[in-house]
Design a protein around this motif. Sequence first.
Motif, PDB file in Angstrom:
ATOM      1  N   LEU A   1      72.319  56.993 -49.461  1.00  0.00           N
ATOM      2  CA  LEU A   1      71.964  58.203 -48.702  1.00  0.00           C
ATOM      3  C   LEU A   1      70.536  58.086 -48.161  1.00  0.00           C
ATOM      4  CD1 LEU A   1      73.319  61.180 -50.846  1.00  0.00           C
ATOM      5  CD2 LEU A   1      74.017  60.547 -48.527  1.00  0.00           C
ATOM      6  N   HIS A   2      69.648  57.616 -49.021  1.00  0.00           N
ATOM      7  CA  HIS A   2      68.241  57.511 -48.632  1.00  0.00           C
ATOM      8  C   HIS A   2      68.081  56.572 -47.443  1.00  0.00           C
ATOM      9  CE1 HIS A   2      63.911  56.390 -49.358  1.00  0.00           C
ATOM     10  NE2 HIS A   2      63.858  57.696 -49.342  1.00  0.00           N
ATOM     11  N   GLU A   3      68.795  55.468 -47.513  1.00  0.00           N
ATOM     12  CA  GLU A   3      68.692  54.476 -46.428  1.00  0.00           C
ATOM     13  C   GLU A   3      69.182  55.049 -45.096  1.00  0.00           C
ATOM     14  OE1 GLU A   3      71.019  50.821 -47.091  1.00  0.00           O
ATOM     15  OE2 GLU A   3      71.218  50.905 -44.893  1.00  0.00           O
ATOM     16  N   LYS A   4      70.245  55.860 -45.156  1.00  0.00           N
ATOM     17  CA  LYS A   4      70.786  56.413 -43.904  1.00  0.00           C
ATOM     18  C   LYS A   4      69.940  57.561 -43.361  1.00  0.00           C
ATOM     19  CE  LYS A   4      74.535  53.907 -44.106  1.00  0.00           C
ATOM     20  NZ  LYS A   4      74.411  52.558 -43.605  1.00  0.00           N
ATOM     21  N   LEU A   5      69.300  58.307 -44.290  1.00  0.00           N
ATOM     22  CA  LEU A   5      68.632  59.539 -43.864  1.00  0.00           C
ATOM     23  C   LEU A   5      67.167  59.360 -43.507  1.00  0.00           C
ATOM     24  CD1 LEU A   5      70.032  62.092 -46.498  1.00  0.00           C
ATOM     25  CD2 LEU A   5      70.703  61.884 -44.114  1.00  0.00           C
ATOM     26  N   VAL A   6      66.526  58.365 -44.110  1.00  0.00           N
ATOM     27  CA  VAL A   6      65.065  58.273 -44.028  1.00  0.00           C
ATOM     28  C   VAL A   6      64.661  56.883 -43.566  1.00  0.00           C
ATOM     29  CG1 VAL A   6      62.947  58.588 -45.371  1.00  0.00           C
ATOM     30  CG2 VAL A   6      65.016  59.790 -46.047  1.00  0.00           C
ATOM     31  N   PRO A   7      63.661  56.789 -42.679  1.00  0.00           N
ATOM     32  CA  PRO A   7      63.175  55.463 -42.305  1.00  0.00           C
ATOM     33  C   PRO A   7      62.693  54.684 -43.528  1.00  0.00           C
ATOM     34  CG  PRO A   7      62.196  57.181 -40.932  1.00  0.00           C
ATOM     35  CD  PRO A   7      62.979  57.875 -42.000  1.00  0.00           C
ATOM     36  N   ALA A   8      62.885  53.379 -43.526  1.00  0.00           N
ATOM     37  CA  ALA A   8      62.585  52.542 -44.700  1.00  0.00           C
ATOM     38  C   ALA A   8      61.154  52.760 -45.206  1.00  0.00           C
ATOM     39  CB  ALA A   8      62.783  51.079 -44.341  1.00  0.00           C
ATOM     40  N   GLY A   9      61.028  52.789 -46.521  1.00  0.00           N
ATOM     41  CA  GLY A   9      59.703  52.863 -47.136  1.00  0.00           C
ATOM     42  C   GLY A   9      59.135  54.271 -47.259  1.00  0.00           C
ATOM     43  N   ILE A  10      59.868  55.285 -46.813  1.00  0.00           N
ATOM     44  CA  ILE A  10      59.336  56.653 -46.874  1.00  0.00           C
ATOM     45  C   ILE A  10      60.127  57.476 -47.894  1.00  0.00           C
ATOM     46  CG2 ILE A  10      58.904  58.765 -45.549  1.00  0.00           C
ATOM     47  CD1 ILE A  10      58.598  57.060 -43.104  1.00  0.00           C
ATOM     48  N   GLY A  11      59.415  58.300 -48.661  1.00  0.00           N
ATOM     49  CA  GLY A  11      60.094  59.183 -49.610  1.00  0.00           C
ATOM     50  C   GLY A  11      60.554  58.446 -50.854  1.00  0.00           C
ATOM     51  N   HIS A  12      61.383  59.110 -51.645  1.00  0.00           N
ATOM     52  CA  HIS A  12      61.870  58.492 -52.881  1.00  0.00           C
ATOM     53  C   HIS A  12      63.177  59.144 -53.314  1.00  0.00           C
ATOM     54  CE1 HIS A  12      59.765  62.071 -54.622  1.00  0.00           C
ATOM     55  NE2 HIS A  12      60.848  62.079 -55.370  1.00  0.00           N
ATOM     56  N   THR A  13      63.839  58.509 -54.275  1.00  0.00           N
ATOM     57  CA  THR A  13      64.996  59.157 -54.914  1.00  0.00           C
ATOM     58  C   THR A  13      64.799  59.027 -56.413  1.00  0.00           C
ATOM     59  OG1 THR A  13      66.323  57.136 -55.065  1.00  0.00           O
ATOM     60  CG2 THR A  13      66.563  58.441 -53.060  1.00  0.00           C
ATOM     61  N   SER A  14      65.338  59.959 -57.172  1.00  0.00           N
ATOM     62  CA  SER A  14      65.275  59.818 -58.630  1.00  0.00           C
ATOM     63  C   SER A  14      66.415  60.569 -59.293  1.00  0.00           C
ATOM     64  CB  SER A  14      63.931  60.299 -59.168  1.00  0.00           C
ATOM     65  OG  SER A  14      63.806  61.678 -58.955  1.00  0.00           O
ATOM     66  N   VAL A  15      66.859  60.015 -60.411  1.00  0.00           N
ATOM     67  CA  VAL A  15      67.869  60.658 -61.263  1.00  0.00           C
ATOM     68  C   VAL A  15      67.377  60.453 -62.691  1.00  0.00           C
ATOM     69  CG1 VAL A  15      70.285  60.694 -62.000  1.00  0.00           C
ATOM     70  CG2 VAL A  15      69.716  59.977 -59.665  1.00  0.00           C
ATOM     71  N   SER A  16      67.057  61.552 -63.379  1.00  0.00           N
ATOM     72  CA  SER A  16      66.551  61.397 -64.752  1.00  0.00           C
ATOM     73  C   SER A  16      66.844  62.677 -65.541  1.00  0.00           C
ATOM     74  CB  SER A  16      65.044  61.142 -64.732  1.00  0.00           C
ATOM     75  OG  SER A  16      64.405  62.237 -64.117  1.00  0.00           O
ATOM     76  N   TRP A  17      66.729  62.546 -66.868  1.00  0.00           N
ATOM     77  CA  TRP A  17      67.013  63.720 -67.710  1.00  0.00           C
ATOM     78  C   TRP A  17      65.737  64.530 -67.884  1.00  0.00           C
ATOM     79  CZ3 TRP A  17      71.854  65.156 -68.867  1.00  0.00           C
ATOM     80  CH2 TRP A  17      72.854  64.199 -68.694  1.00  0.00           C
ATOM     81  N   LEU A  18      65.751  65.776 -67.383  1.00  0.00           N
ATOM     82  CA  LEU A  18      64.633  66.679 -67.657  1.00  0.00           C
ATOM     83  C   LEU A  18      64.653  67.000 -69.152  1.00  0.00           C
ATOM     84  CD1 LEU A  18      62.360  68.557 -66.476  1.00  0.00           C
ATOM     85  CD2 LEU A  18      64.076  70.368 -66.480  1.00  0.00           C
ATOM     86  N   VAL A  19      65.863  67.239 -69.671  1.00  0.00           N
ATOM     87  CA  VAL A  19      66.060  67.412 -71.110  1.00  0.00           C
ATOM     88  C   VAL A  19      67.324  66.636 -71.481  1.00  0.00           C
ATOM     89  CG1 VAL A  19      66.331  69.050 -73.011  1.00  0.00           C
ATOM     90  CG2 VAL A  19      65.157  69.778 -70.926  1.00  0.00           C
TER      91      VAL A  19
END
Length: 280
Positions: free
Chosen positions: A260-278
């Motif tokens: 999704l990130h690759e399709k939506l955002v020009p390369a090298g900009i922004g970030h993605t993350s998936v992690s447990w808040l708790v």
Amino acid sequence: MLSYRHSFHAGNHADVLKHTVQSLIIEGLKEKEKPFLYLDTHAGAGRYQLSGEHAERTGEYLEGIARIWQQDDLPELLKPYIGAVRAFNQGSTLRFYPGSPLIARHLLRSDDKLHLTELHSSDFPLLRNEFQKESRARVERADGYQQLKSRLPPPSRRGLILIDPPYELKSDYHAVVSGIHEGYKRFATGVFALWYPVVLRQQVKRMCNELQATGIRRILQIELAVRPDSDQRGMTASGMLVVNPPWRLEQQMKSLLPWLHEKLVPAGIGHTSVSWLVPE
Ligand code: SAM
């Protein structure tokens, strides 16, 4: 007075993230035969015309759904969501965007139920019209936060609760946490999915700290940023906090977000993350 209208933003990158997560949770719940409730506390108008004045004025969908819905290498996991978008757009022109209630209607089974609330005087009648002939749905002009107290637990004891306020009031950052807390006290096995914008990182941190302080366990945090964090005005990213996510959601989003990130955002900009808040 409510001034936010989702028609200006429908189909943007934040909707793409939100509705991807929503559709994967629904598909996860469908793995068990027992029916469930889909409760949408801030449902919006339902259907958005992308050639309409509002969407055209901002053009946000052009940097969101328009970039992915016709890709040849669409990942399998996006098919339920994109299938709903295609159901509203015959042919190759993107004219309509289905909001969360219509995506749910498209994916739910005949014995699942929808409960939708919306307060805006212009958007509520549009939503009600969409569901006029839908016997699975109850649509009310009512406060979404109140539903977390009065509608839970559902008779089926299974459910997804989507909480998606406009955050035009600063108090929403606190109201969403106390709403989830109230809902969780009544329905601790429910899946609660909260959408949030990243406008000021400190606001999000405070909200997350407050949510951690409730003592609720198993909260997955998913984010998609299209710009670096900034203290200037404007949304740089959006995220979802999911209490009791279906067990596969973490891996599914880890595999989907880079695409999704690759399709939506020009390369090298922004970030993605998936992690447990708790965690557990
Ligand atoms: N969930 C929708 C979707 O994904 O298609 C978009 C919802 S939009 C971000 C937020 C909506 O919440 C607006 O339509 C606004 O009118 C409505 N709203 C604001 N405060 C509300 C409240 N207290 N209860 C119910 N709806 C509210």
